[in-house]
Design an enzyme around this catalytic site. Structure first.
Site, PDB file in Angstrom:
ATOM      1  N   GLU A 289      42.239 -27.848 -28.769  1.00 17.53           N
ATOM      2  CA  GLU A 289      41.027 -28.873 -29.022  1.00 17.53           C
ATOM      3  C   GLU A 289      40.712 -28.988 -30.703  1.00 17.53           C
ATOM      4  O   GLU A 289      40.277 -28.683 -30.510  1.00 17.53           O
ATOM      5  CB  GLU A 289      40.853 -28.565 -27.856  1.00 17.53           C
ATOM      6  CG  GLU A 289      40.907 -28.518 -26.815  1.00 17.53           C
ATOM      7  CD  GLU A 289      39.372 -28.331 -25.360  1.00 17.53           C
ATOM      8  OE1 GLU A 289      38.612 -27.347 -25.781  1.00 17.53           O
ATOM      9  OE2 GLU A 289      40.225 -28.025 -24.147  1.00 17.53           O
ATOM     10  N   PRO A 290      41.813 -29.235 -31.883  1.00 13.67           N
ATOM     11  CA  PRO A 290      41.050 -28.887 -32.713  1.00 13.67           C
ATOM     12  C   PRO A 290      39.892 -30.668 -33.240  1.00 13.67           C
ATOM     13  O   PRO A 290      40.163 -31.469 -32.309  1.00 13.67           O
ATOM     14  CB  PRO A 290      42.183 -29.021 -33.508  1.00 13.67           C
ATOM     15  CG  PRO A 290      43.508 -30.150 -32.934  1.00 13.67           C
ATOM     16  CD  PRO A 290      43.061 -29.481 -31.285  1.00 13.67           C
ATOM     17  N   GLY A 291      39.344 -30.303 -34.105  1.00 14.31           N
ATOM     18  CA  GLY A 291      38.251 -31.484 -34.440  1.00 14.31           C
ATOM     19  C   GLY A 291      38.097 -31.315 -35.579  1.00 14.31           C
ATOM     20  O   GLY A 291      38.810 -32.018 -36.772  1.00 14.31           O
ATOM     21  N   ARG A 292      36.905 -30.919 -36.058  1.00 12.74           N
ATOM     22  CA  ARG A 292      36.808 -30.076 -37.337  1.00 12.74           C
ATOM     23  C   ARG A 292      37.799 -30.506 -38.449  1.00 12.74           C
ATOM     24  O   ARG A 292      37.814 -30.423 -39.288  1.00 12.74           O
ATOM     25  CB  ARG A 292      35.444 -29.315 -37.969  1.00 12.74           C
ATOM     26  CG  ARG A 292      35.242 -28.707 -38.708  1.00 12.74           C
ATOM     27  CD  ARG A 292      34.173 -27.654 -39.162  1.00 12.74           C
ATOM     28  NE  ARG A 292      33.959 -27.171 -38.436  1.00 12.74           N
ATOM     29  CZ  ARG A 292      32.714 -27.213 -38.315  1.00 12.74           C
ATOM     30  NH1 ARG A 292      31.823 -27.728 -38.363  1.00 12.74           N
ATOM     31  NH2 ARG A 292      31.843 -27.107 -36.766  1.00 12.74           N
ATOM     32  N   ARG A 328      23.808 -32.744 -40.022  1.00 10.70           N
ATOM     33  CA  ARG A 328      24.168 -30.892 -39.833  1.00 10.70           C
ATOM     34  C   ARG A 328      23.134 -30.027 -41.102  1.00 10.70           C
ATOM     35  O   ARG A 328      22.775 -29.401 -40.985  1.00 10.70           O
ATOM     36  CB  ARG A 328      25.981 -30.782 -40.476  1.00 10.70           C
ATOM     37  CG  ARG A 328      26.484 -31.386 -39.589  1.00 10.70           C
ATOM     38  CD  ARG A 328      27.753 -31.158 -39.963  1.00 10.70           C
ATOM     39  NE  ARG A 328      28.837 -29.978 -39.442  1.00 10.70           N
ATOM     40  CZ  ARG A 328      28.474 -28.942 -40.916  1.00 10.70           C
ATOM     41  NH1 ARG A 328      28.820 -28.523 -42.520  1.00 10.70           N
ATOM     42  NH2 ARG A 328      28.656 -27.940 -40.866  1.00 10.70           N
ATOM     43  N   TYR A 332      21.422 -27.158 -39.117  1.00  8.67           N
ATOM     44  CA  TYR A 332      22.544 -26.466 -39.348  1.00  8.67           C
ATOM     45  C   TYR A 332      21.953 -25.270 -40.621  1.00  8.67           C
ATOM     46  O   TYR A 332      22.878 -24.172 -40.469  1.00  8.67           O
ATOM     47  CB  TYR A 332      23.954 -26.297 -38.960  1.00  8.67           C
ATOM     48  CG  TYR A 332      24.391 -26.683 -38.061  1.00  8.67           C
ATOM     49  CD1 TYR A 332      24.382 -26.431 -36.580  1.00  8.67           C
ATOM     50  CD2 TYR A 332      25.684 -28.045 -37.997  1.00  8.67           C
ATOM     51  CE1 TYR A 332      24.592 -27.040 -35.757  1.00  8.67           C
ATOM     52  CE2 TYR A 332      25.908 -28.494 -36.212  1.00  8.67           C
ATOM     53  CZ  TYR A 332      25.666 -28.015 -35.279  1.00  8.67           C
ATOM     54  OH  TYR A 332      25.845 -28.450 -34.141  1.00  8.67           O
ATOM     55  N   CYS A 358      10.451 -39.385 -43.652  1.00  6.80           N
ATOM     56  CA  CYS A 358       9.366 -38.485 -43.525  1.00  6.80           C
ATOM     57  C   CYS A 358       9.761 -37.311 -43.027  1.00  6.80           C
ATOM     58  O   CYS A 358       8.705 -37.081 -41.850  1.00  6.80           O
ATOM     59  CB  CYS A 358       8.408 -39.369 -43.511  1.00  6.80           C
ATOM     60  SG  CYS A 358       7.603 -41.324 -44.514  1.00  6.80           S
ATOM     61  N   GLU A 359       9.982 -36.273 -43.220  1.00 12.77           N
ATOM     62  CA  GLU A 359      10.188 -34.868 -43.029  1.00 12.77           C
ATOM     63  C   GLU A 359      10.496 -33.570 -44.293  1.00 12.77           C
ATOM     64  O   GLU A 359      11.375 -34.680 -44.801  1.00 12.77           O
ATOM     65  CB  GLU A 359      11.715 -34.963 -41.520  1.00 12.77           C
ATOM     66  CG  GLU A 359      11.014 -35.876 -40.367  1.00 12.77           C
ATOM     67  CD  GLU A 359      10.668 -35.527 -39.482  1.00 12.77           C
ATOM     68  OE1 GLU A 359      10.181 -33.963 -39.778  1.00 12.77           O
ATOM     69  OE2 GLU A 359      10.259 -36.033 -38.784  1.00 12.77           O
ATOM     70  N   TYR A 386      31.323 -34.511 -37.917  1.00 12.10           N
ATOM     71  CA  TYR A 386      30.223 -34.095 -37.054  1.00 12.10           C
ATOM     72  C   TYR A 386      29.071 -35.306 -37.973  1.00 12.10           C
ATOM     73  O   TYR A 386      28.019 -34.708 -38.387  1.00 12.10           O
ATOM     74  CB  TYR A 386      29.664 -32.859 -37.061  1.00 12.10           C
ATOM     75  CG  TYR A 386      30.678 -32.196 -35.755  1.00 12.10           C
ATOM     76  CD1 TYR A 386      30.601 -32.396 -34.610  1.00 12.10           C
ATOM     77  CD2 TYR A 386      31.131 -31.495 -36.384  1.00 12.10           C
ATOM     78  CE1 TYR A 386      31.498 -31.840 -33.646  1.00 12.10           C
ATOM     79  CE2 TYR A 386      32.598 -31.127 -35.399  1.00 12.10           C
ATOM     80  CZ  TYR A 386      32.075 -31.074 -33.995  1.00 12.10           C
ATOM     81  OH  TYR A 386      33.040 -30.203 -33.064  1.00 12.10           O
TER      82      TYR A 386
END
Length: 430
Positions: A289-292, A328, A332, A358-359, A386
């Site tokens: 199940e590869p994604g990245r 991301r 993270y 505004c963060e 992502y």
């Protein structure tokens, strides 16, 4: 920082497969996601070709692309034409696969919170398999399948309590994680499922985490799955596939992940020896199940420098991309490479790359040595996974457009959202 082979400089201008990124920004605006079709297919074929080298009359494979990493239907269509299956975690992702022309018979449905509506949808499309994450879910699927007059194919996502040695937010195989059936409870869970009239047990699954640079934890988890496979066989439960999940990492900066082909070789050597000794003649499939590792380095986020600002402590490059476009780093503290689209000579300055939201958490990169001016374009690298999939409309910002470059041709695969579309579903109360 080394660029991906599909993103490289020509005459001091960053390109994607030879197409100038500054020209794409001029035509489509920024922020802008840009993908390489060749990168997606190259990365997928690393898995498919390595698996094919080990195929036999008894052992096959299925590479199920993790839709959550990048779910644009143009991307799903490309991978489906390559022969990919799909790992989904929602009914919406299933409908994306169908809209993209993907085969529901190659879909594996993971996720801890499948709703009744999602289960019905999956059964209507006759998906390959549900990855069961709790006994409560198993009971719900059996009940709904009974109501529909169907049989649901299932495997259990077993939590092997293997430390993937990755970021805690993307670790999924430890006891404290919400995912899967505890390894110690898996046998009883299978025995329970075997008694249900509308359940067909087909395999076993695990997924211990994402962005693994070493395959040793994956191989440790595989050993636990084969041990459990043997114990299930002793109770008369026959399985036909093992799903080892995803997890192989990519290079964001200086990481050196295990080559996909080496990892696949080690998996099949273990499986082949085990199967030959225990289950000769039994048809069997390995599922990945590869994604990245397929999507991550196949795309970048283009953004334009709006202002250069200096205070007593920092130099800031304020860009039009933001945390709503690429979550991301804020989520993270993830590291993404930053490259100027136009290479300039001269003195560099250490900049924090920040957005207009505004963060204080709205940043894309910190302390990057760059020679840039206001109006310059920056490429935030390794943003194919992502990135757009996790984007939002925070601060009423329309999500970015997406461009696919294929064989030198430019395709707009998702237009930029218009502001009026963001409140089109809202109503003023009079």
């Amino acid at each position: 920082m080394k660029t991906d082979t599909h993103f490289y400089y020509q005459n001091d201008i960053l390109t994607v497969d030879g197409v100038r990124l500054d020209e794409l920004a001029a035509q489509y605006g920024t922020p802008l996601y840009v993908y390489s079709k060749a990168a997606f297919t190259d990365h997928y074929r690393q898995y498919a070709d390595a698996c094919h080298a080990h195929h036999s009359d008894e052992i096959g494979s299925l590479v199920c692309y993790s839709v959550k990493s990048n779910s644009n239907i143009a991307i799903l269509n490309i991978l489906g034409q390559e022969g990919a299956g799909f790992d989904i975690v929602s009914g919406g992702e299933l409908l994306r696969v169908v809209a993209a022309g993907g085969d529901p018979g190659k879909v594996i449905f993971s996720g801890v919170g499948k709703t009744a509506a999602e289960i019905r949808l999956a059964l209507e499309h006759d998906i390959l398999c549900f990855n069961i994450e709790s006994l409560a879910e198993l009971k719900r699927i059996n009940r709904i399948a009974s109501e529909m007059g169907k049989t649901a194919r299932v495997s259990f996502r077993v939590n092997p309590n293997v430390d993937p040695k990755t970021h805690p937010y993307i670790s999924t195989g430890l006891k404290e994680n919400k995912f899967g059936i505890p390894y110690e409870e898996a046998l009883d869970s299978y025995l329970t499922a075997a008694k249900m009239p509308h359940i067909a047990i087909t395999g076993i699954d695990c997924h211990i985490g994402s962005q693994l640079l070493d395959d040793a934890p994956l191989l440790e988890a595989l050993d636990k799955l084969t041990d459990l496979f043997d114990r299930l066989a002793q109770h008369g439960i026959e399985l036909h596939h093992i799903d080892i999940g995803g997890g192989i990492g990519i290079t964001y900066d200086s990481e050196r992940p295990v080559p996909v082909a080496d990892y696949i070789d080690r998996v099949f050597h273990r499986i082949s020896a085990w199967k030959k000794a225990r289950y000769p003649g039994m048809p069997f499939t390995m599922v990945f199940e590869p994604g990245r590792s397929i999507s991550g380095n196949a795309g970048i986020l283009l953004t334009e420098v709006q202002y250069l600002k200096t205070n007593a402590e920092k130099h800031f490059a304020i860009v039009d991309g933001a945390m709503n476009d690429l979550m991301r780093p804020s989520l993270y503290e993830a590291w993404h490479g930053v490259l100027p689209v136009t290479q300039r000579s001269g003195k560099t300055t250490s900049y924090d790359i920040v957005g207009p939201i505004c963060e204080s958490g709205d940043w894309l990169a910190r302390q990057r040595e760059l020679a840039i001016e206001e109006g310059d374009l920056l490429a935030i690298m390794s943003a194919g996974a992502y990135g757009m999939a996790m984007s939002s409309n925070y601060n009423s910002r329309g999500r970015a457009a997406e461009i696919l470059v294929a064989n030198g041709k430019i395709h707009l695969i998702r237009r930029r959202e218009r502001t009026e579309e963001l409140f089109a579903l809202e109503t003023v109360v009079s």
